[in-house]
Design an enzyme around this catalytic site. Sequence first.
Site, PDB file in Angstrom:
ATOM      1  N   HIS A 156       0.828  -1.202   0.000  1.00 52.20           N
ATOM      2  CA  HIS A 156       0.000   0.000   0.000  1.00 52.20           C
ATOM      3  C   HIS A 156       0.869   1.262   0.000  1.00 52.20           C
ATOM      4  O   HIS A 156       0.585   2.228  -0.699  1.00 52.20           O
ATOM      5  CB  HIS A 156      -0.906  -0.031   1.220  1.00 52.20           C
ATOM      6  CG  HIS A 156      -2.091   0.854   1.080  1.00 52.20           C
ATOM      7  ND1 HIS A 156      -2.921   0.811  -0.007  1.00 52.20           N
ATOM      8  CD2 HIS A 156      -2.580   1.824   1.874  1.00 52.20           C
ATOM      9  CE1 HIS A 156      -3.880   1.710   0.137  1.00 52.20           C
ATOM     10  NE2 HIS A 156      -3.687   2.338   1.277  1.00 52.20           N
ATOM     11  N   ARG A 263      -9.589   4.667  -2.941  1.00 48.02           N
ATOM     12  CA  ARG A 263      -9.166   3.904  -1.753  1.00 48.02           C
ATOM     13  C   ARG A 263      -9.519   4.733  -0.520  1.00 48.02           C
ATOM     14  O   ARG A 263      -8.711   5.531  -0.041  1.00 48.02           O
ATOM     15  CB  ARG A 263      -7.657   3.636  -1.812  1.00 48.02           C
ATOM     16  CG  ARG A 263      -7.245   2.602  -2.841  1.00 48.02           C
ATOM     17  CD  ARG A 263      -5.760   2.283  -2.737  1.00 48.02           C
ATOM     18  NE  ARG A 263      -5.403   1.085  -3.466  1.00 48.02           N
ATOM     19  CZ  ARG A 263      -4.909   1.073  -4.706  1.00 48.02           C
ATOM     20  NH1 ARG A 263      -4.697   2.195  -5.357  1.00 48.02           N
ATOM     21  NH2 ARG A 263      -4.597  -0.086  -5.292  1.00 48.02           N
ATOM     22  N   ARG A 299     -14.620   2.633  -2.820  1.00 49.41           N
ATOM     23  CA  ARG A 299     -14.507   1.290  -2.250  1.00 49.41           C
ATOM     24  C   ARG A 299     -14.673   1.411  -0.744  1.00 49.41           C
ATOM     25  O   ARG A 299     -14.104   2.317  -0.124  1.00 49.41           O
ATOM     26  CB  ARG A 299     -13.136   0.685  -2.573  1.00 49.41           C
ATOM     27  CG  ARG A 299     -12.992  -0.701  -1.970  1.00 49.41           C
ATOM     28  CD  ARG A 299     -11.711  -1.356  -2.370  1.00 49.41           C
ATOM     29  NE  ARG A 299     -10.567  -0.697  -1.785  1.00 49.41           N
ATOM     30  CZ  ARG A 299      -9.302  -1.007  -2.089  1.00 49.41           C
ATOM     31  NH1 ARG A 299      -9.069  -1.946  -2.987  1.00 49.41           N
ATOM     32  NH2 ARG A 299      -8.306  -0.389  -1.526  1.00 49.41           N
ATOM     33  N   GLU A 397     -10.656 -10.241  -5.746  1.00 50.63           N
ATOM     34  CA  GLU A 397      -9.247 -10.201  -5.354  1.00 50.63           C
ATOM     35  C   GLU A 397      -8.847 -11.393  -4.489  1.00 50.63           C
ATOM     36  O   GLU A 397      -7.750 -11.411  -3.941  1.00 50.63           O
ATOM     37  CB  GLU A 397      -8.876  -8.864  -4.711  1.00 50.63           C
ATOM     38  CG  GLU A 397      -9.819  -8.381  -3.667  1.00 50.63           C
ATOM     39  CD  GLU A 397      -9.542  -6.950  -3.194  1.00 50.63           C
ATOM     40  OE1 GLU A 397      -8.520  -6.362  -3.567  1.00 50.63           O
ATOM     41  OE2 GLU A 397     -10.363  -6.441  -2.423  1.00 50.63           O
ATOM     42  N   ASN A 420      -3.653  -7.018  -7.496  1.00 42.51           N
ATOM     43  CA  ASN A 420      -2.584  -7.045  -6.482  1.00 42.51           C
ATOM     44  C   ASN A 420      -2.869  -8.150  -5.473  1.00 42.51           C
ATOM     45  O   ASN A 420      -2.019  -8.977  -5.152  1.00 42.51           O
ATOM     46  CB  ASN A 420      -2.497  -5.710  -5.743  1.00 42.51           C
ATOM     47  CG  ASN A 420      -2.392  -4.541  -6.688  1.00 42.51           C
ATOM     48  OD1 ASN A 420      -1.916  -4.698  -7.800  1.00 42.51           O
ATOM     49  ND2 ASN A 420      -2.844  -3.371  -6.268  1.00 42.51           N
ATOM     50  N   ASP A 421      -4.095  -8.131  -4.965  1.00 38.53           N
ATOM     51  CA  ASP A 421      -4.426  -9.169  -3.991  1.00 38.53           C
ATOM     52  C   ASP A 421      -4.704 -10.505  -4.665  1.00 38.53           C
ATOM     53  O   ASP A 421      -4.396 -11.560  -4.101  1.00 38.53           O
ATOM     54  CB  ASP A 421      -5.623  -8.730  -3.142  1.00 38.53           C
ATOM     55  CG  ASP A 421      -5.177  -7.758  -2.064  1.00 38.53           C
ATOM     56  OD1 ASP A 421      -4.182  -8.079  -1.389  1.00 38.53           O
ATOM     57  OD2 ASP A 421      -5.771  -6.687  -1.938  1.00 38.53           O
ATOM     58  N   ARG A 431       2.467  -9.618  -0.776  1.00 38.05           N
ATOM     59  CA  ARG A 431       2.794  -8.523  -1.696  1.00 38.05           C
ATOM     60  C   ARG A 431       3.711  -7.476  -1.071  1.00 38.05           C
ATOM     61  O   ARG A 431       4.202  -6.586  -1.748  1.00 38.05           O
ATOM     62  CB  ARG A 431       1.502  -7.869  -2.225  1.00 38.05           C
ATOM     63  CG  ARG A 431       0.631  -7.294  -1.141  1.00 38.05           C
ATOM     64  CD  ARG A 431      -0.753  -6.926  -1.650  1.00 38.05           C
ATOM     65  NE  ARG A 431      -0.843  -5.533  -2.049  1.00 38.05           N
ATOM     66  CZ  ARG A 431      -1.987  -4.911  -2.280  1.00 38.05           C
ATOM     67  NH1 ARG A 431      -3.132  -5.554  -2.181  1.00 38.05           N
ATOM     68  NH2 ARG A 431      -2.012  -3.646  -2.633  1.00 38.05           N
ATOM     69  N   CYS A 468      -8.563  -2.904 -11.671  1.00 38.43           N
ATOM     70  CA  CYS A 468      -8.060  -1.712 -10.983  1.00 38.43           C
ATOM     71  C   CYS A 468      -6.776  -2.010 -10.221  1.00 38.43           C
ATOM     72  O   CYS A 468      -6.233  -1.133  -9.560  1.00 38.43           O
ATOM     73  CB  CYS A 468      -9.120  -1.124 -10.060  1.00 38.43           C
ATOM     74  SG  CYS A 468      -9.552  -2.213  -8.702  1.00 38.43           S
TER      75      CYS A 468
HETATM   76  C1  PEP Z   1      -5.866  -4.853  -5.584  1.00 36.62           C
HETATM   77  O1  PEP Z   1      -5.789  -5.657  -4.656  1.00 36.62           O
HETATM   78  O2  PEP Z   1      -5.454  -5.085  -6.739  1.00 36.62           O
HETATM   79  C2  PEP Z   1      -6.462  -3.521  -5.352  1.00 36.62           C
HETATM   80  C3  PEP Z   1      -6.732  -2.699  -6.340  1.00 36.62           C
HETATM   81  O3  PEP Z   1      -6.676  -3.148  -4.068  1.00 36.62           O
HETATM   82  P1  PEP Z   1      -5.485  -2.673  -3.070  1.00 36.62           P
HETATM   83  O4  PEP Z   1      -4.227  -2.566  -3.868  1.00 36.62           O
HETATM   84  O5  PEP Z   1      -5.927  -1.382  -2.496  1.00 36.62           O
HETATM   85  O6  PEP Z   1      -5.458  -3.783  -2.079  1.00 36.62           O
HETATM   86 MG    MG Z   2      -6.812  -5.259  -2.841  1.00 41.85          MG
END
Ligand code: PEP
Ligand code: MG
Length: 544
Positions: A156, A263, A299, A397, A420-421, A431, A468
């Site tokens: 993050h 976010r 979100r 995710e 990402n998740d 991550r 996203c």
């Molecule tokens: C993701 O997980 O790809 C996402 C967009 O949410 P974040 O990166 O805020 O966990």
């Molecule tokens: Mg995420």
Amino acid sequence: MISPDEVEHEIERFHAAHQVTTEELRQAIGSATSESATVASILESYLMIASDPVITQAIVQRIRRGASAEAAVVDEFDVHKTFLYSAKDQLLRERVQDFEHVVERILAALRNRTLSHELRLDSVVVAGSITPHEMLFFKRMATLGVVTEIGGVTSHACILARDFELPAVIGIRNATERIGDGDEIIVDGYTGTVVVRPDDATLQSYQARAAERSVERTSRLTLIDAPAATSDDEVLVLRANIDSAADMKVARAVGCDGAGLVRTETMLVAFGRYPSPDEQYAWYKNIVDQAEGSVVTFRAFDVGSDKYREGIPHHEENPALGLRGIRFLLYRPDIFEQQVEAVWRAAVHGQVRFMLPMISSVEELEAARRIINRTITSLPERGIEIVSNVPIGVMIETPAAALLAQTFAERVDFLSIGTNDLAQYTLATDRTNELVADIFDAMHPAVVQLIAMTVRAAHTAGIPVSVCGELAGHAAATELLIGLGIRELSVAPSLALELKHRIRQADSRACARAVADVLACTSTTDVYSILQQLQSSNHGSGAS
Ligand code: PEP
Ligand code: MG
């Protein structure tokens, strides 16, 4: 609680950390004074708080009563913060953030981290690791770049660096030992390279490269009003991932069609607490106003893991697998209800969508819907104006959500893939952990298969699906996502024009053909090589 024989040692630790903090602040004020009166005055107010003898004595008293140094600092400052929160005067309420920063500094010093470099202007921060809160602080301090020993590129804190266009290189082993205070360094966020004490030739070559990048970026400005359409006229929707109204303004300026991801937990980091529904409403409305009628996708708070953690009842051994996102919101419906109230009120002023993070079961979705329905039904009864038709979507995710994408697609208004998740949980790869950064790759065939399943499910149900996660802005992934049938992408505003340029070079039919091969791949290397071939043929065709 600490035992009585640890008390003196704990008080000593606190005094040492306190001294480091005040000394750092004094030094920072010294260097800031000649450069920025504003920054110097912010730092002076930090120093005043840190030097307040009443607070210092109260912390020592808390330690004598059995608190650890860390707990005593946090609890004592909490008392002052609570007092300020309740102040009628907005200016006083805003001072809470100053207290937050001082707490962070003392806690950092207690962890033996020397953060003196962070407080200077025109400097690069070199640290063990960096929290999202610190990243916000660096942005305010006009820091030039960030280098950390620990972390992952989709952590993050790193995402925030990208949002702030702050050059960052993450995961440089022993960086704090290898880079000395005052060393001249180059931080190349594009390649993940740090050059310490560069010679003249290296410096000149980087300066030339930076100039080239800047020319390239300027040339992309001609695309602001151009459609995000492929060379064979498949039109994509290009939205922005944002954290604030200021980001929304930038996103609009570079031609983004609204926000595909707000976010909202970043607001929590900025406030240092859960703001009231009125405060949240003002924050959201500001974003909606800046969106000028385009879509804004809020979100729900994705609290937990490496993000904002206030309200998580106790330390978690595996926070990424813990009380995070929707799980936290169902655990704290009071917090969720307040956010729903504020978002639905803000929706009166524009085109708002709402999405739920970290969903892994239909039961969670249904429980969340019950809370949403209960809240929005109660608002008109309290005389609060809302709109009832806010589209609700889920983030895909977790592998569970992707495997059940069909079920979710039949129950919601849109899907948004958080790569990402999705990569983190599919590949069992933290991550935020640089030790496994080479394993973390959203182009892994298993992740690609889950994205493909999700897109098919959305298409079958006839609902929009977007990406996203960071993969949306990844230079190698544009053709893949287009070929998979994605027609909506959401990226940091700083990446939007470059992405539009790549979209305009792509041919959607060629992308679809390549994806048929990609879906048969069993290795990440093969995925890259197919996409690379396709990109070279695009460049060869000379599309613009
Ligand atoms: C993701 O997980 O790809 C996402 C967009 O949410 P974040 O990166 O805020 O966990
Ligand atoms: Mg995420």
